[in-house]
Design a protein around this motif. Sequence first.
Motif: not given
Length: 321
Positions: A83, A86, A115, A118-119, A256
């Motif tokens: 997390r 991200t 998740f 694609e994250d 990402k």
Amino acid sequence: MKHPDRRKITAALAALALAAFGQAGAALAQSYPDKPITMLVGYNAGGQTDLVARAAAKVLSDELGQPVNVVNKPGAGGGVAARELTQAPPDGYTIMFHANSVVNQDPFLMKRITFTPEDFEWAGFITVYQAGLITQKDAPYDDLDGFVAWAKENPGFAYATLSPGARMIMQEIAKKEGLEVNYVPVKGGGEMINAILGQQSVLAMSGGLHAKYPDDIKTLAVLTTFRQPSWPEAKSIDEYGYKLAMDGRAGIMAPKGTPPEVIERLSDALAKAETDETFAKVTGAADIPIMYLNATEAKAEIERTYREYGDIFRNAGIEPQ
């Protein structure tokens, strides 16, 4: 006066933009990195993944010419660290070394982990976990078929379980074979090993820690799709007719949007670990196989396994808790 064709102008502008992007990407690849890199690890210091991460960080630091600093952020099986990843800038200066399970297994087991492949961006995988079903060396069975036969004659056997995934494996075997199981929760790999060595449990799922105890523990079945280097004689659980095999790999994730040029630099640096003597000593001491997948291969692997492992959990009736 004849006006320029709008489509030609648009095409020319697009070509200029692509050229500028390409030049910027090339410049970024040449300059990256120009400062230290933070590598998150979603487990406590001292565990298998942490040890491999620190050895990989040394290789990356040598190859990239900048310090790669490991920061442990344990919690939710890597969910806390993922997390945080991200939320980091996608510039290659915050990366994460972790098991792929945080994306292709945990979301199907825990509601708070959501998740998808694609994250993140994927720079590559370098090692695999030798997960297996283990028991005492002197147990009266030598493979999973032998254990199932014994378990039918000994209902209520103790099975040490340290995760929802470990519990699911035995639940599916028990459901198919009509076994009566006493699930004994343990809080970590060390406690799981102690339950086996101390004979509080007759069976457990291990992520690979049991490789340190070859004189005391044996593997009845491996939980990967392939036979493992340390126990080539142990069949995959799929070979026994239980379609539950899932491959655990460890490698580098990035936020990402991290530029492809940066991902490529990280992937190329990680590849050097394949032949690095110090990395080989660290992984060899813990019987951890080196199996490198580059960025493209890692992305394809995580996308494929996310679909396939999701089906395994759904077919088992598992609902995220």
